[in-house]
Design an enzyme around this catalytic site. Structure first.
Site, short mmCIF file in Angstrom:
data_model
loop_
_atom_site.label_atom_id
_atom_site.label_comp_id
_atom_site.label_asym_id
_atom_site.label_seq_id
_atom_site.Cartn_x
_atom_site.Cartn_y
_atom_site.Cartn_z
N HIS A 195 1.14 5.43 3.93
CA HIS A 195 1.86 4.24 4.35
C HIS A 195 3.30 4.62 4.69
CE1 HIS A 195 3.08 4.65 0.16
NE2 HIS A 195 4.17 4.00 0.50
N HIS B 297 10.43 7.30 6.97
CA HIS B 297 9.64 8.53 6.81
C HIS B 297 8.28 8.19 6.22
CE1 HIS B 297 11.29 7.78 2.80
NE2 HIS B 297 10.15 8.31 2.39
P1 2AM Z 1 7.31 5.60 -0.12
O1 2AM Z 1 8.53 4.87 0.33
O2 2AM Z 1 6.54 6.16 1.00
O3 2AM Z 1 6.48 4.79 -1.05
C1 2AM Z 1 11.65 9.04 -1.70
O4 2AM Z 1 12.11 8.46 -2.87
C2 2AM Z 1 10.23 8.63 -1.42
O5 2AM Z 1 9.35 9.10 -2.43
C3 2AM Z 1 10.09 7.14 -1.39
O6 2AM Z 1 10.28 6.71 -0.09
C4 2AM Z 1 8.71 6.89 -1.93
O7 2AM Z 1 7.79 6.87 -0.88
C5 2AM Z 1 8.42 8.11 -2.76
N1 2AM Z 1 8.58 7.83 -4.17
C6 2AM Z 1 9.69 7.45 -4.81
N2 2AM Z 1 9.48 7.32 -6.11
C7 2AM Z 1 8.20 7.63 -6.32
C8 2AM Z 1 7.39 7.71 -7.49
N3 2AM Z 1 7.88 7.45 -8.70
N4 2AM Z 1 6.13 8.06 -7.33
C9 2AM Z 1 5.63 8.33 -6.11
N5 2AM Z 1 6.36 8.28 -4.98
C10 2AM Z 1 7.62 7.94 -5.08
#
Ligand code: 2AM
Length: 180
Positions: A121, A41
Site C-alpha cells: 500500500h 513512497h
Molecule cells: P507505510 O506508510 O507504508 O505504512 C517510515 O516510517 C515508513 O515505515 C512508514 O511510512 C510506514 O510505512 C513504515 N512504518 C513505520 N512504522 C512502522 C512499524 N512500526 N511497523 C511497520 N512499518 C512501519
C-alpha cells in the site's frame, strides 16, 4: 540510533499526480495528516531504530533483481481509533512480492528483526477521518490506474527536523534493465 526503512520512491511526475489525488481526498475529509509530496513512497520493509546502518546498507545493496512496472490502482483505509490510514493500492505484482521477500531474507540474514507480513500500500494520509458519505470505491472510479516503472530500491532514514518528518535516502540499489 537511526530509524530506517526500505522503500520504492516515485519520480516527480508520479508524485505530482498522487498529490492531485490527495487534494481530491482532502476535500472529502474532516481531518487528516496527508503525506507531503516528497514523502510519498511504498515501504518494502520497516527496520526501525538501529545503530547498524552499514549492515542495512549491505542487505539492500545485495539485492539483485530486474526493473518492473507497478500499477497503482484503488484506495482503502486501515481502521485506526485515532483516524484511519488512507492508502492507494496496486494491482497484483509478482516481481514486487519477490523483491520484498528477498529483501526481508537479506535483512533477517544480517540479524534484523523484520515483520515479514506485507500488505502492499502507498500511504496517502494518516489520522484521516472522512466525511460520513465518503465512498472509497466511488472515489477510485474517478482516478485511472497509474503504471510506474520501478528502477531502484532505497534505504531511507526517517528523521524529525523541527517537528517535521523528513525521509532521506542513505543507500540504494539500481535494478537491472531488462535487456542487461
Ligand atoms: P507505510 O506508510 O507504508 O505504512 C517510515 O516510517 C515508513 O515505515 C512508514 O511510512 C510506514 O510505512 C513504515 N512504518 C513505520 N512504522 C512502522 C512499524 N512500526 N511497523 C511497520 N512499518 C512501519
Amino acid at each position: 540510533m537511526t530509524r530506517l526503512f526500505v522503500a520504492i520512491n516515485f519520480p516527480p511526475a508520479v508524485r505530482e499526480q498522487l498529490t492531485e489525488i490527495i487534494a481530491g481526498a482532502k476535500k472529502k475529509a474532516r481531518e487528516g495528516n496527508f503525506t507531503r509530496d516528497e514523502n510519498l513512497h511504498l515501504t518494502l520493509a520497516f527496520i526501525g531504530e538501529t545503530e547498524r546502518l552499514e549492515d542495512a546498507k549491505h542487505a539492500v545493496e545485495q539485492i539483485s533483481a530486474s526493473c518492473f512496472d507497478l500499477t497503482l490502482s484503488g484506495f482503502g483505509t486501515f481502521k485506526r481509533r485515532d483516524g484511519d490510514i488512507f492508502w492507494m493500492g496496486m494491482e497484483k505484482c509478482p516481481p514486487l512480492l519477490d523483491i520484498q521477500k528477498r529483501l526481508c531474507r537479506h535483512l533477517t540474514d544480517c540479524g534484523f528483526e523484520i515483520d515479514k507480513r506485507f500488505t502492499p500500500h502507498l500511504t496517502l494520509g494518516r489520522h484521516v477521518i472522512f466525511q460520513k458519505d465518503f465512498d472509497a470505491e466511488a472515489f477510485a472510479k474517478t482516478v485511472p490506474p497509474m503504471t510506474v516503472p520501478v528502477e531502484r530500491i532505497s534505504l531511507m532514514k526517517s528523521e524529525r527536523v523541527n517537528g517535521r518528518l523528513i525521509y532521506v535516502e542513505t543507500a540504494s540499489k539500481e535494478l537491472q534493465k531488462q535487456s542487461e
